[in-house]
Scaffold this motif. Structure first.
Motif, PDB file in Angstrom:
ATOM      1  N   ILE A   4      20.540  61.922  16.617  1.00  0.00           N
ATOM      2  CA  ILE A   4      21.881  61.569  16.975  1.00  0.00           C
ATOM      3  C   ILE A   4      22.633  59.756  17.520  1.00  0.00           C
ATOM      4  O   ILE A   4      23.594  59.220  16.533  1.00  0.00           O
ATOM      5  CB  ILE A   4      22.316  61.992  18.046  1.00  0.00           C
ATOM      6  CG1 ILE A   4      22.238  63.829  17.380  1.00  0.00           C
ATOM      7  CG2 ILE A   4      23.576  61.983  18.679  1.00  0.00           C
ATOM      8  CD1 ILE A   4      22.346  64.838  19.129  1.00  0.00           C
ATOM      9  N   THR A   5      22.089  58.940  17.702  1.00  0.00           N
ATOM     10  CA  THR A   5      21.967  57.311  17.862  1.00  0.00           C
ATOM     11  C   THR A   5      22.204  57.100  17.045  1.00  0.00           C
ATOM     12  O   THR A   5      23.078  56.349  16.308  1.00  0.00           O
ATOM     13  CB  THR A   5      20.902  57.093  18.797  1.00  0.00           C
ATOM     14  OG1 THR A   5      19.681  57.353  18.083  1.00  0.00           O
ATOM     15  CG2 THR A   5      20.955  57.901  20.663  1.00  0.00           C
ATOM     16  N   SER A   6      21.322  57.642  15.931  1.00  0.00           N
ATOM     17  CA  SER A   6      21.549  56.738  14.229  1.00  0.00           C
ATOM     18  C   SER A   6      22.809  56.638  13.578  1.00  0.00           C
ATOM     19  O   SER A   6      23.725  56.178  13.093  1.00  0.00           O
ATOM     20  CB  SER A   6      20.431  57.161  13.507  1.00  0.00           C
ATOM     21  OG  SER A   6      20.518  56.424  11.814  1.00  0.00           O
ATOM     22  N   VAL A   7      23.414  58.528  13.961  1.00  0.00           N
ATOM     23  CA  VAL A   7      24.329  58.671  12.917  1.00  0.00           C
ATOM     24  C   VAL A   7      25.659  57.849  13.705  1.00  0.00           C
ATOM     25  O   VAL A   7      26.788  57.371  13.475  1.00  0.00           O
ATOM     26  CB  VAL A   7      24.496  60.048  13.074  1.00  0.00           C
ATOM     27  CG1 VAL A   7      26.580  60.871  12.682  1.00  0.00           C
ATOM     28  CG2 VAL A   7      23.790  60.508  12.013  1.00  0.00           C
ATOM     29  N   GLU A   8      25.572  58.156  15.305  1.00  0.00           N
ATOM     30  CA  GLU A   8      27.117  57.453  15.847  1.00  0.00           C
ATOM     31  C   GLU A   8      26.309  55.528  15.717  1.00  0.00           C
ATOM     32  O   GLU A   8      27.764  55.247  16.195  1.00  0.00           O
ATOM     33  CB  GLU A   8      26.549  57.391  17.706  1.00  0.00           C
ATOM     34  CG  GLU A   8      26.542  58.676  18.651  1.00  0.00           C
ATOM     35  CD  GLU A   8      25.913  58.963  19.511  1.00  0.00           C
ATOM     36  OE1 GLU A   8      25.462  58.262  20.790  1.00  0.00           O
ATOM     37  OE2 GLU A   8      26.331  60.129  20.528  1.00  0.00           O
ATOM     38  N   GLN A   9      25.626  54.968  15.800  1.00  0.00           N
ATOM     39  CA  GLN A   9      25.434  54.121  15.340  1.00  0.00           C
ATOM     40  C   GLN A   9      26.162  53.623  14.096  1.00  0.00           C
ATOM     41  O   GLN A   9      26.921  52.220  13.466  1.00  0.00           O
ATOM     42  CB  GLN A   9      24.031  52.428  14.845  1.00  0.00           C
ATOM     43  CG  GLN A   9      23.724  52.872  16.906  1.00  0.00           C
ATOM     44  CD  GLN A   9      24.156  51.857  17.590  1.00  0.00           C
ATOM     45  OE1 GLN A   9      24.963  50.886  17.297  1.00  0.00           O
ATOM     46  NE2 GLN A   9      24.591  52.557  18.805  1.00  0.00           N
ATOM     47  N   GLN A  10      26.269  54.455  12.889  1.00  0.00           N
ATOM     48  CA  GLN A  10      26.472  54.344  11.674  1.00  0.00           C
ATOM     49  C   GLN A  10      28.174  54.503  11.502  1.00  0.00           C
ATOM     50  O   GLN A  10      28.983  53.414  10.965  1.00  0.00           O
ATOM     51  CB  GLN A  10      25.917  55.322  10.750  1.00  0.00           C
ATOM     52  CG  GLN A  10      26.285  55.206   8.970  1.00  0.00           C
ATOM     53  CD  GLN A  10      25.545  56.222   8.304  1.00  0.00           C
ATOM     54  OE1 GLN A  10      25.641  57.360   9.246  1.00  0.00           O
ATOM     55  NE2 GLN A  10      25.561  55.597   7.416  1.00  0.00           N
ATOM     56  N   MET A  11      27.894  55.638  12.279  1.00  0.00           N
ATOM     57  CA  MET A  11      29.819  55.755  12.511  1.00  0.00           C
ATOM     58  C   MET A  11      30.529  54.194  13.393  1.00  0.00           C
ATOM     59  O   MET A  11      31.896  54.483  12.476  1.00  0.00           O
ATOM     60  CB  MET A  11      29.778  57.130  13.257  1.00  0.00           C
ATOM     61  CG  MET A  11      29.957  58.166  12.510  1.00  0.00           C
ATOM     62  SD  MET A  11      30.390  59.464  13.539  1.00  0.00           S
ATOM     63  CE  MET A  11      32.243  60.163  13.641  1.00  0.00           C
ATOM     64  N   LEU A  12      29.804  53.530  14.129  1.00  0.00           N
ATOM     65  CA  LEU A  12      30.411  52.795  14.784  1.00  0.00           C
ATOM     66  C   LEU A  12      30.773  51.834  14.282  1.00  0.00           C
ATOM     67  O   LEU A  12      31.545  51.113  14.197  1.00  0.00           O
ATOM     68  CB  LEU A  12      29.697  52.119  16.085  1.00  0.00           C
ATOM     69  CG  LEU A  12      30.189  52.804  17.469  1.00  0.00           C
ATOM     70  CD1 LEU A  12      28.546  52.951  18.791  1.00  0.00           C
ATOM     71  CD2 LEU A  12      31.051  53.473  17.751  1.00  0.00           C
ATOM     72  N   GLY A  13      30.101  50.964  13.090  1.00  0.00           N
ATOM     73  CA  GLY A  13      30.040  50.939  12.507  1.00  0.00           C
ATOM     74  C   GLY A  13      31.238  50.791  11.005  1.00  0.00           C
ATOM     75  O   GLY A  13      31.566  50.039  10.763  1.00  0.00           O
ATOM     76  N   GLN A  14      31.365  51.510  10.942  1.00  0.00           N
ATOM     77  CA  GLN A  14      32.269  51.644   9.343  1.00  0.00           C
ATOM     78  C   GLN A  14      33.155  52.157  10.328  1.00  0.00           C
ATOM     79  O   GLN A  14      34.135  51.686  10.098  1.00  0.00           O
ATOM     80  CB  GLN A  14      32.293  53.882   9.578  1.00  0.00           C
ATOM     81  CG  GLN A  14      30.691  54.305   8.077  1.00  0.00           C
ATOM     82  CD  GLN A  14      30.638  55.479   7.850  1.00  0.00           C
ATOM     83  OE1 GLN A  14      31.542  56.161   8.819  1.00  0.00           O
ATOM     84  NE2 GLN A  14      30.000  55.745   6.932  1.00  0.00           N
ATOM     85  N   MET A  15      33.617  52.090  11.949  1.00  0.00           N
ATOM     86  CA  MET A  15      34.928  51.676  12.477  1.00  0.00           C
ATOM     87  C   MET A  15      35.206  51.121  12.613  1.00  0.00           C
ATOM     88  O   MET A  15      36.339  50.204  13.041  1.00  0.00           O
ATOM     89  CB  MET A  15      34.642  52.902  13.763  1.00  0.00           C
ATOM     90  CG  MET A  15      34.805  53.774  13.503  1.00  0.00           C
ATOM     91  SD  MET A  15      34.208  54.906  15.518  1.00  0.00           S
ATOM     92  CE  MET A  15      36.002  54.268  16.519  1.00  0.00           C
ATOM     93  N   GLU A  16      34.460  49.929  12.905  1.00  0.00           N
ATOM     94  CA  GLU A  16      34.710  48.414  12.932  1.00  0.00           C
ATOM     95  C   GLU A  16      34.551  47.521  11.647  1.00  0.00           C
ATOM     96  O   GLU A  16      35.827  47.143  11.131  1.00  0.00           O
ATOM     97  CB  GLU A  16      33.014  47.640  13.349  1.00  0.00           C
ATOM     98  CG  GLU A  16      32.701  47.921  14.614  1.00  0.00           C
ATOM     99  CD  GLU A  16      33.898  47.569  15.676  1.00  0.00           C
ATOM    100  OE1 GLU A  16      34.419  46.451  15.318  1.00  0.00           O
ATOM    101  OE2 GLU A  16      34.300  48.138  16.652  1.00  0.00           O
ATOM    102  N   GLN A  17      34.394  48.472  10.279  1.00  0.00           N
ATOM    103  CA  GLN A  17      34.672  48.061   8.869  1.00  0.00           C
ATOM    104  C   GLN A  17      36.020  48.453   8.926  1.00  0.00           C
ATOM    105  O   GLN A  17      36.801  47.725   8.031  1.00  0.00           O
ATOM    106  CB  GLN A  17      33.610  48.841   8.385  1.00  0.00           C
ATOM    107  CG  GLN A  17      33.754  48.062   6.473  1.00  0.00           C
ATOM    108  CD  GLN A  17      32.705  48.862   5.408  1.00  0.00           C
ATOM    109  OE1 GLN A  17      32.723  49.304   6.229  1.00  0.00           O
ATOM    110  NE2 GLN A  17      32.753  47.928   4.913  1.00  0.00           N
ATOM    111  N   ALA A  18      36.568  49.539   9.184  1.00  0.00           N
ATOM    112  CA  ALA A  18      38.126  49.878   9.172  1.00  0.00           C
ATOM    113  C   ALA A  18      39.041  49.578   9.598  1.00  0.00           C
ATOM    114  O   ALA A  18      40.103  48.822   9.424  1.00  0.00           O
ATOM    115  CB  ALA A  18      37.949  51.404   9.375  1.00  0.00           C
TER     116      ALA A  18
END
Length: 110
Positions: A4-18
């Motif tokens: 779950i934390t891995s997915v959260e970190q991935q989503m945060l990274g995608q949000m920063e990229q966007a």
């Protein structure tokens, strides 16, 4: 829990990229037409035709460079070709809308 934390970190990274893309857009807005005081729609359409012609010449030169071996940027040449194709299609749609509008005005009762 680690997944779950891995997915959260991935989503945060995608949000920063966007978020970074919002500030530096990949697609730039088209150049505005020159302001002409007495030109009207004819001059604007002429400028649009010249811009499309220029885009088609750029695509043609890029494809010729790839064909002759002067360039190995096939992806860039294909992108230029697609840009020219889209620009030409858009110009045709504008022409068709103008023709339809003119026909509608001509059919109006006096």
């Amino acid at each position: 829990m680690h997944a779950i934390t891995s997915v959260e970190q991935q989503m945060l990274g995608q949000m920063e990229q966007a978020k970074s893309l919002m500030h530096n857009p990949v697609i730039q807005p088209a150049a505005q037409f020159e302001q002409t005081p007495n030109g009207g729609i004819g001059v604007a359409f002429d400028q649009a035709m010249r811009a499309v012609d220029t885009q088609q010449h750029l695509a043609s030169h890029a494809m010729a460079a790839v064909d002759s071996g002067q360039s190995d940027n096939l992806a860039g040449a294909m992108i230029e070709s697609q840009k020219a194709s889209v620009a030409f299609s858009a110009l045709l749609q504008v022409r068709n809308k103008l023709t339809t509008a003119f026909d509608d005005v001509m059919r109006m009762p006096v």
